[in-house]
Scaffold this motif. Structure first.
Motif, PDB file in Angstrom:
ATOM      1  N   LEU A 176       5.851  20.430  -1.927  1.00 23.77           N
ATOM      2  CA  LEU A 176       6.787  19.707  -1.054  1.00 23.77           C
ATOM      3  C   LEU A 176       6.210  18.364  -0.609  1.00 23.77           C
ATOM      4  N   LEU A 177       4.925  18.340  -0.294  1.00 22.98           N
ATOM      5  CA  LEU A 177       4.288  17.066   0.075  1.00 22.98           C
ATOM      6  C   LEU A 177       4.300  16.090  -1.098  1.00 22.98           C
ATOM      7  N   LEU A 178       4.016  16.592  -2.300  1.00 19.53           N
ATOM      8  CA  LEU A 178       4.068  15.723  -3.484  1.00 19.53           C
ATOM      9  C   LEU A 178       5.472  15.175  -3.710  1.00 19.53           C
ATOM     10  N   LEU A 179       6.476  16.033  -3.578  1.00 16.27           N
ATOM     11  CA  LEU A 179       7.859  15.576  -3.755  1.00 16.27           C
ATOM     12  C   LEU A 179       8.239  14.551  -2.701  1.00 16.27           C
ATOM     13  N   LEU A 180       7.871  14.795  -1.457  1.00 14.00           N
ATOM     14  CA  LEU A 180       8.140  13.824  -0.402  1.00 14.00           C
ATOM     15  C   LEU A 180       7.435  12.502  -0.688  1.00 14.00           C
ATOM     16  N   GLY A 181       6.183  12.568  -1.134  1.00  8.74           N
ATOM     17  CA  GLY A 181       5.449  11.355  -1.489  1.00  8.74           C
ATOM     18  C   GLY A 181       6.114  10.597  -2.623  1.00  8.74           C
ATOM     19  N   ALA A 182       6.629  11.337  -3.612  1.00  8.82           N
ATOM     20  CA  ALA A 182       7.323  10.691  -4.731  1.00  8.82           C
ATOM     21  C   ALA A 182       8.595  10.002  -4.257  1.00  8.82           C
ATOM     22  N   VAL A 183       9.340  10.663  -3.372  1.00 12.55           N
ATOM     23  CA  VAL A 183      10.555  10.038  -2.812  1.00 12.55           C
ATOM     24  C   VAL A 183      10.185   8.770  -2.044  1.00 12.55           C
ATOM     25  N   LEU A 184       9.143   8.842  -1.240  1.00  7.57           N
ATOM     26  CA  LEU A 184       8.705   7.659  -0.487  1.00  7.57           C
ATOM     27  C   LEU A 184       8.245   6.537  -1.422  1.00  7.57           C
ATOM     28  N   ALA A 185       7.586   6.899  -2.522  1.00  7.27           N
ATOM     29  CA  ALA A 185       7.124   5.881  -3.482  1.00  7.27           C
ATOM     30  C   ALA A 185       8.306   5.200  -4.165  1.00  7.27           C
ATOM     31  N   VAL A 186       9.307   5.987  -4.556  1.00  6.44           N
ATOM     32  CA  VAL A 186      10.497   5.400  -5.182  1.00  6.44           C
ATOM     33  C   VAL A 186      11.204   4.492  -4.187  1.00  6.44           C
ATOM     34  N   ARG A 187      11.351   4.945  -2.967  1.00  6.33           N
ATOM     35  CA  ARG A 187      11.999   4.142  -1.935  1.00  6.33           C
ATOM     36  C   ARG A 187      11.214   2.847  -1.665  1.00  6.33           C
ATOM     37  N   ALA A 188       9.889   2.949  -1.625  1.00  3.22           N
ATOM     38  CA  ALA A 188       9.061   1.756  -1.406  1.00  3.22           C
ATOM     39  C   ALA A 188       9.218   0.770  -2.549  1.00  3.22           C
ATOM     40  N   ARG A 189       9.263   1.286  -3.760  1.00  5.46           N
ATOM     41  CA  ARG A 189       9.422   0.404  -4.928  1.00  5.46           C
ATOM     42  C   ARG A 189      10.776  -0.280  -4.914  1.00  5.46           C
ATOM     43  N   ARG A 190      11.830   0.461  -4.614  1.00  5.45           N
ATOM     44  CA  ARG A 190      13.172  -0.133  -4.569  1.00  5.45           C
ATOM     45  C   ARG A 190      13.260  -1.174  -3.480  1.00  5.45           C
ATOM     46  N   THR A 191      12.716  -0.895  -2.322  1.00  3.98           N
ATOM     47  CA  THR A 191      12.729  -1.860  -1.222  1.00  3.98           C
ATOM     48  C   THR A 191      11.950  -3.108  -1.610  1.00  3.98           C
ATOM     49  N   GLY A 192      10.795  -2.914  -2.252  1.00  2.04           N
ATOM     50  CA  GLY A 192       9.996  -4.050  -2.702  1.00  2.04           C
ATOM     51  C   GLY A 192      10.693  -4.849  -3.776  1.00  2.04           C
ATOM     52  N   ASP A 193      11.389  -4.166  -4.710  1.00  2.00           N
ATOM     53  CA  ASP A 193      12.111  -4.857  -5.776  1.00  2.00           C
ATOM     54  C   ASP A 193      13.244  -5.702  -5.199  1.00  2.00           C
ATOM     55  N   ARG A 194      13.943  -5.175  -4.192  1.00  2.00           N
ATOM     56  CA  ARG A 194      15.036  -5.939  -3.566  1.00  2.00           C
ATOM     57  C   ARG A 194      14.493  -7.183  -2.864  1.00  2.00           C
ATOM     58  N   ARG A 195      13.351  -7.019  -2.201  1.00  2.00           N
ATOM     59  CA  ARG A 195      12.765  -8.177  -1.501  1.00  2.00           C
ATOM     60  C   ARG A 195      12.316  -9.244  -2.493  1.00  2.00           C
ATOM     61  N   ALA A 196      11.752  -8.802  -3.630  1.00  2.33           N
ATOM     62  CA  ALA A 196      11.282  -9.752  -4.622  1.00  2.33           C
ATOM     63  C   ALA A 196      12.452 -10.503  -5.250  1.00  2.33           C
ATOM     64  N   GLY A 197      13.600  -9.841  -5.360  1.00  2.00           N
ATOM     65  CA  GLY A 197      14.760 -10.491  -5.963  1.00  2.00           C
ATOM     66  C   GLY A 197      15.528 -11.376  -4.996  1.00  2.00           C
ATOM     67  N   ALA A 198      15.234 -11.281  -3.728  1.00  5.05           N
ATOM     68  CA  ALA A 198      15.960 -12.046  -2.721  1.00  5.05           C
ATOM     69  C   ALA A 198      15.535 -13.492  -2.687  1.00  5.05           C
TER      70      ALA A 198
END
Length: 160
Positions: free
Chosen positions: A138-160
């Motif tokens: 469960l911790l690994l899955l939560l970490g993976a969700v947080l990593a995907v969310r961090a990447r998407r947030t970072g990708d949106r900022r880079a494209g702005a």
């Protein structure tokens, strides 16, 4: 940089932030495991297939490794802060991935494959194994969700 002033901010180092905090998370989970299950509850040592003295020695070696990892992680974190390149979202993801990664590695590799120790002796270990490994997963899955969310947030900022 005159008079030791901080360098100008650099782009967030997302992979490094994730990796540094994965190291810190794994080290912290190792410390919690050792403190709670080895020292407080006396359920097992890191290596239980020899004498009690060897078990204590193995706990000491584990403690040395976890402290070394915490110190190294702290130094790497300080460097990210000095460079003003920390990605907090990636750091959070890495921390949770490290917690879960250590927990699941310990449960699968140390407990079952290498049989270095069991969580507890003299009882049916099945519920302990299920709880231990489920928490790690469960911790690994939560970490993976947080990593995907961090990447998407970072990708949106880079494209702005």
């Amino acid at each position: 940089m005159p008079n030791g002033a901080a360098p100008p901010p650099t782009a967030p180092r997302t992979r490094r932030s994730l990796a540094v905090f994965a190291l810190i998370g794994a080290a912290l989970m190792a410390a919690l495991d050792e403190i709670v299950f080895h020292q407080i509850l006396h359920w097992h040592h890191f290596y239980d297939r020899s004498t009690p003295g060897i078990g204590l020695l193995s706990d000491g070696l584990l403690h040395t490794a976890e402290l070394g990892a915490l110190v190294a992680g702290g130094a790497l974190y300080a460097d990210l802060r000095r460079l003003r390149a920390l990605s907090p979202a990636h750091a959070r993801a890495g921390f949770v991935l490290g917690l879960g990664g250590f927990q699941l590695f310990d449960g699968v590799v140390d407990h079952k494959l290498l049989r270095l120790h069991q969580i507890r002796y003299g009882v049916d270990v099945t519920p302990y194994d299920w709880a231990w490994n489920t928490v790690g997963l469960l911790l690994l899955l939560l970490g993976a969700v947080l990593a995907v969310r961090a990447r998407r947030t970072g990708d949106r900022r880079a494209g702005a």
